[in-house]
Design a protein around this motif. Structure first.
Motif, PDB file in Angstrom:
ATOM      1  N   LEU A   1      38.458  35.374  48.272  1.00 37.54           N
ATOM      2  CA  LEU A   1      38.525  35.891  46.904  1.00 37.54           C
ATOM      3  C   LEU A   1      37.557  35.124  46.010  1.00 37.54           C
ATOM      4  O   LEU A   1      37.506  33.891  46.066  1.00 37.54           O
ATOM      5  N   VAL A   2      36.765  35.860  45.216  1.00 38.07           N
ATOM      6  CA  VAL A   2      35.879  35.272  44.207  1.00 38.07           C
ATOM      7  C   VAL A   2      36.339  35.779  42.846  1.00 38.07           C
ATOM      8  O   VAL A   2      36.343  36.991  42.606  1.00 38.07           O
ATOM      9  N   GLY A   3      36.764  34.836  41.986  1.00 40.85           N
ATOM     10  CA  GLY A   3      37.261  35.257  40.672  1.00 40.85           C
ATOM     11  C   GLY A   3      36.590  34.452  39.572  1.00 40.85           C
ATOM     12  O   GLY A   3      36.375  33.247  39.706  1.00 40.85           O
ATOM     13  N   GLY A   4      36.234  35.114  38.495  1.00 37.72           N
ATOM     14  CA  GLY A   4      35.494  34.461  37.412  1.00 37.72           C
ATOM     15  C   GLY A   4      36.377  33.959  36.297  1.00 37.72           C
ATOM     16  O   GLY A   4      37.601  33.940  36.392  1.00 37.72           O
ATOM     17  N   THR A   5      35.740  33.602  35.200  1.00 34.69           N
ATOM     18  CA  THR A   5      36.428  32.935  34.087  1.00 34.69           C
ATOM     19  C   THR A   5      37.308  33.874  33.279  1.00 34.69           C
ATOM     20  O   THR A   5      38.087  33.423  32.448  1.00 34.69           O
ATOM     21  N   HIS A   6      37.190  35.194  33.495  1.00 37.92           N
ATOM     22  CA  HIS A   6      37.982  36.150  32.717  1.00 37.92           C
ATOM     23  C   HIS A   6      39.083  36.777  33.570  1.00 37.92           C
ATOM     24  O   HIS A   6      39.806  37.655  33.111  1.00 37.92           O
ATOM     25  N   SER A   7      39.206  36.330  34.806  1.00 34.05           N
ATOM     26  CA  SER A   7      40.123  37.025  35.743  1.00 34.05           C
ATOM     27  C   SER A   7      41.491  36.375  35.838  1.00 34.05           C
ATOM     28  O   SER A   7      42.334  36.808  36.634  1.00 34.05           O
ATOM     29  N   LEU A   8      41.740  35.348  35.019  1.00 31.43           N
ATOM     30  CA  LEU A   8      42.966  34.544  35.155  1.00 31.43           C
ATOM     31  C   LEU A   8      44.234  35.410  35.109  1.00 31.43           C
ATOM     32  O   LEU A   8      45.158  35.215  35.897  1.00 31.43           O
ATOM     33  N   GLY A   9      44.253  36.393  34.212  1.00 36.74           N
ATOM     34  CA  GLY A   9      45.452  37.228  34.054  1.00 36.74           C
ATOM     35  C   GLY A   9      45.699  38.091  35.287  1.00 36.74           C
ATOM     36  O   GLY A   9      46.826  38.498  35.560  1.00 36.74           O
ATOM     37  N   ARG A  10      44.656  38.334  36.077  1.00 37.57           N
ATOM     38  CA  ARG A  10      44.770  39.226  37.239  1.00 37.57           C
ATOM     39  C   ARG A  10      44.919  38.433  38.552  1.00 37.57           C
ATOM     40  O   ARG A  10      44.900  39.002  39.649  1.00 37.57           O
ATOM     41  N   PHE A  11      45.074  37.110  38.454  1.00 39.39           N
ATOM     42  CA  PHE A  11      45.080  36.283  39.669  1.00 39.39           C
ATOM     43  C   PHE A  11      46.078  36.776  40.731  1.00 39.39           C
ATOM     44  O   PHE A  11      45.697  36.972  41.896  1.00 39.39           O
ATOM     45  N   PRO A  12      47.375  37.001  40.380  1.00 40.14           N
ATOM     46  CA  PRO A  12      48.341  37.374  41.441  1.00 40.14           C
ATOM     47  C   PRO A  12      47.935  38.634  42.204  1.00 40.14           C
ATOM     48  O   PRO A  12      47.902  38.636  43.439  1.00 40.14           O
TER      49      PRO A  12
ATOM     50  N   VAL B   1      45.459  40.811  52.132  1.00 37.09           N
ATOM     51  CA  VAL B   1      45.639  41.938  53.062  1.00 37.09           C
ATOM     52  C   VAL B   1      44.292  42.571  53.423  1.00 37.09           C
ATOM     53  O   VAL B   1      44.152  43.216  54.447  1.00 37.09           O
ATOM     54  N   SER B   2      43.262  42.314  52.588  1.00 35.22           N
ATOM     55  CA  SER B   2      41.977  42.981  52.831  1.00 35.22           C
ATOM     56  C   SER B   2      41.142  42.210  53.857  1.00 35.22           C
ATOM     57  O   SER B   2      41.200  40.986  53.932  1.00 35.22           O
ATOM     58  N   ARG B   3      40.329  42.880  54.641  1.00 38.33           N
ATOM     59  CA  ARG B   3      39.470  42.241  55.637  1.00 38.33           C
ATOM     60  C   ARG B   3      38.190  41.755  54.955  1.00 38.33           C
ATOM     61  O   ARG B   3      37.559  40.820  55.369  1.00 38.33           O
ATOM     62  N   ARG B   4      37.848  42.398  53.770  1.00 36.92           N
ATOM     63  CA  ARG B   4      36.570  42.053  53.120  1.00 36.92           C
ATOM     64  C   ARG B   4      36.835  41.113  51.939  1.00 36.92           C
ATOM     65  O   ARG B   4      37.924  41.091  51.377  1.00 36.92           O
ATOM     66  N   VAL B   5      35.822  40.315  51.554  1.00 36.84           N
ATOM     67  CA  VAL B   5      35.989  39.418  50.402  1.00 36.84           C
ATOM     68  C   VAL B   5      36.230  40.246  49.148  1.00 36.84           C
ATOM     69  O   VAL B   5      35.599  41.276  48.935  1.00 36.84           O
ATOM     70  N   VAL B   6      37.207  39.832  48.341  1.00 37.03           N
ATOM     71  CA  VAL B   6      37.512  40.518  47.070  1.00 37.03           C
ATOM     72  C   VAL B   6      36.779  39.762  45.959  1.00 37.03           C
ATOM     73  O   VAL B   6      36.868  38.531  45.880  1.00 37.03           O
ATOM     74  N   VAL B   7      36.015  40.505  45.162  1.00 39.29           N
ATOM     75  CA  VAL B   7      35.236  39.870  44.082  1.00 39.29           C
ATOM     76  C   VAL B   7      35.658  40.467  42.746  1.00 39.29           C
ATOM     77  O   VAL B   7      35.707  41.688  42.605  1.00 39.29           O
ATOM     78  N   ASP B   8      36.001  39.619  41.777  1.00 42.40           N
ATOM     79  CA  ASP B   8      36.345  40.096  40.428  1.00 42.40           C
ATOM     80  C   ASP B   8      35.672  39.194  39.408  1.00 42.40           C
ATOM     81  O   ASP B   8      36.173  38.125  39.092  1.00 42.40           O
ATOM     82  N   ILE B   9      34.502  39.568  38.933  1.00 44.85           N
ATOM     83  CA  ILE B   9      33.831  38.783  37.883  1.00 44.85           C
ATOM     84  C   ILE B   9      33.637  39.670  36.654  1.00 44.85           C
ATOM     85  O   ILE B   9      32.654  39.581  35.948  1.00 44.85           O
ATOM     86  N   ASP B  10      34.658  40.502  36.424  1.00 44.79           N
ATOM     87  CA  ASP B  10      34.662  41.374  35.252  1.00 44.79           C
ATOM     88  C   ASP B  10      34.665  40.477  34.007  1.00 44.79           C
ATOM     89  O   ASP B  10      35.164  39.356  34.058  1.00 44.79           O
ATOM     90  N   THR B  11      34.173  40.943  32.898  1.00 43.25           N
ATOM     91  CA  THR B  11      34.061  40.034  31.741  1.00 43.25           C
ATOM     92  C   THR B  11      35.137  40.259  30.697  1.00 43.25           C
ATOM     93  O   THR B  11      35.010  39.838  29.571  1.00 43.25           O
ATOM     94  N   VAL B  12      36.196  40.945  31.057  1.00 43.63           N
ATOM     95  CA  VAL B  12      37.324  41.035  30.120  1.00 43.63           C
ATOM     96  C   VAL B  12      38.586  40.625  30.864  1.00 43.63           C
ATOM     97  O   VAL B  12      38.669  40.746  32.077  1.00 43.63           O
ATOM     98  N   GLY B  13      39.579  40.138  30.135  1.00 43.69           N
ATOM     99  CA  GLY B  13      40.818  39.759  30.827  1.00 43.69           C
ATOM    100  C   GLY B  13      41.801  39.128  29.853  1.00 43.69           C
ATOM    101  O   GLY B  13      41.395  38.450  28.915  1.00 43.69           O
ATOM    102  N   GLU B  14      43.092  39.369  30.104  1.00 41.84           N
ATOM    103  CA  GLU B  14      44.136  38.830  29.237  1.00 41.84           C
ATOM    104  C   GLU B  14      44.243  37.318  29.396  1.00 41.84           C
ATOM    105  O   GLU B  14      44.065  36.820  30.499  1.00 41.84           O
TER     106      GLU B  14
END
Ligand code: SF4
Length: 443
Positions: free
Chosen positions: A108-119, A127-140
């Motif tokens: 998993l690759v998560g950026g500075t705005h992904s904290l609210g979506r961590f779980p 569960v995924s076989r591929r790396v999950v990347v979330d570097i979206d620039t909005v987040g609670e």
């Protein structure tokens, strides 16, 4: 949420960089414990291993990249382990691309705005076989779970991101534009902590002095400090990081009139040369900065001033460096954090002419450290024989009777006692002074 089936699983977080990252790691701990994970003693024991990264200097990134090399080996030993790359370094497109191409063992690759979506991101990655990347620039960012590192002091972000775009800095590119939290949320959070026995809070922001500028309601940093100062229970209110351009007389007077706001001014100047300050896009001149220091000295009684310096910035000639030395001697900072300019991908300064040779950079930082070391020693010697109020923050790992604490002016004091003093406010007599620390006697 599959929380309950993580009961026997453990997590471990490696945190690099600033206090904002330490805070983010406390939130990630809160999420993981909410999902049923328990803290592990070390990375080898972990079922979920999080690397919360920093991108402010090349050195920080190199540390993470060399760590990744070791983790590849660990994952080969323990294929069920979930590895998470998080934070400022992960927020950069090129890093996410590099992970996909070269570091396939990261889940998993998560950026500075992904904290609210961590779980949900972690569940998906497990569960995924591929790396999950979330570097979206909005987040609670409000009302997130948190596992604080201490029971008597707390990090309190008041704003995220930065609008200043200093030409050497990657922060605005990875943390985004400034966003202030609603004042009432901050006040309620601090009130609850004070009611739970917390003694010290540190307000966090890339530039705390521009707090409130993006909010509809009329509120600024001085107003927020005043509201927090009126709350019962706290003894220390600290804050970082200030930008000299936005540090005004209203803030200085609020600190002088306040009861709990610590009299420590950390005002990063970076250079003493107007030419270099312009190239850095710092937005103030040497004269403006000296005027600010003059104001503080005029209004405050007992206080300390510290700063940050960058040497070897592109275009910094010997004359410019002498201006920096001259300013350091004129202000006589209590302490200064000095850095060698580190070229960052995506910043303006990377493309500038006049890049400085590494050996010249090294020579300049050694010179600066020596000058500041002497000034700090002299300043600390002035405290010999005085009684200082110290909040006890830590205990030596090797000698449980050796404690460390800090004064309101941010001086680090070591002293000995066989009582349990962690989190206590105590008075110690200063018996020894060094450049960076003091030794106290506690009776
Ligand atoms: S004020 Fe400048 S150095 Fe500080 S975080 Fe913002 S851009 Fe970076």
């Amino acid at each position: 949420m599959a929380g309950m089936n993580n009961i026997n699983e453990r997590y471990f977080i490696l945190t690099y960089g600033c206090q904002m990252n330490v805070f983010d790691s406390e939130v990630i701990s809160g999420h993981l414990e909410g999902m049923g994970f328990m803290p592990a003693e070390n990375e080898e024991e972990a079922d979920v291993l999080v690397i919360n990264t920093c991108a402010v200097r090349k050195k920080a990134e190199d540390k993470v990249l060399s760590k990744l090399g070791k983790l590849k080996f660990l994952k080969e030993q323990k294929s069920t382990m979930t590895i998470v790359l998080w934070g400022c370094m992960a927020q950069q497109e090129n890093i996410a691309k590099r992970v996909r191409e070269r570091y396939g063992f990261i889940d998993l690759v998560g950026g500075t705005h992904s904290l609210g979506r961590f779980p949900e991101l972690l569940e998906k990655a497990r569960v995924s076989r591929r790396v999950v990347v979330d570097i979206d620039t909005v987040g609670e960012r409000e009302d997130l779970p948190i596992r604080r590192g201490h029971s008597f002091k707390a990090w309190i972000p008041i704003s995220y991101g930065c609008n200043n775009y200093c030409t050497y800095c990657i922060v605005p590119h990875v943390r985004g534009p400034e966003k202030s939290r609603p004042p009432q949320s901050i006040i309620d959070e601090v009130k609850a902590l004070a009611a739970n026995g917390y003694k010290e809070i540190t307000l966090l922001g890339q530039n705390v002095n521009s707090y409130g500028k993006d909010l509809k309601e009329e509120v600024d940093f001085a107003d927020l400090l005043k509201s927090l100062d009126s709350l019962d229970g706290l003894v220390h209110i600290r804050y970082m990081t200030s930008h000299p351009r936005d540090f005004n007389e209203k803030v200085i007077r609020t600190i002088q009139e306040g009861e709990k706001i610590c009299e420590h001014f950390h005002l990063p100047i970076q250079s003493g040369s107007d030419k270099v300050l312009k190239l850095m896009n710092r937005g103030y001149t040497r004269e403006y900065y000296l005027e600010l220091i003059h104001n503080i000295k005029g209004i405050m009684d007992n206080f300390s001033i510290t700063s940050d310096f960058i040497v070897g910035f592109p275009g910094e000639e010997e004359k410019d460096f002498e201006d920096t030395i001259d300013l350091m001697k004129e202000v006589e900072f209590d302490a200064a954090y000095t850095f060698i300019y580190s070229p960052r991908e995506g910043t303006e300064a990377l493309k500038m002419d006049g890049q400085i040779e590494p050996d010249v950079k090294k020579k300049r930082i050694l010179t600066l450290n020596q000058i500041q070391g002497n000034i700090s020693l002299e300043k600390n010697r002035q405290l010999l024989g005085t009684k200082q109020e110290v909040l006890v923050e830590g205990r030596s790992k090797t000698n449980p009777e050796k404690y460390t604490g800090r004064t309101r002016t941010n001086k680090i004091v070591h002293f000995f006692s066989n009582e349990n003093l962690l989190g206590m406010l105590v008075n110690v007599k200063i018996i020894e002074a060094k450049s960076w620390t003091l030794t106290g006697e506690y009776k």
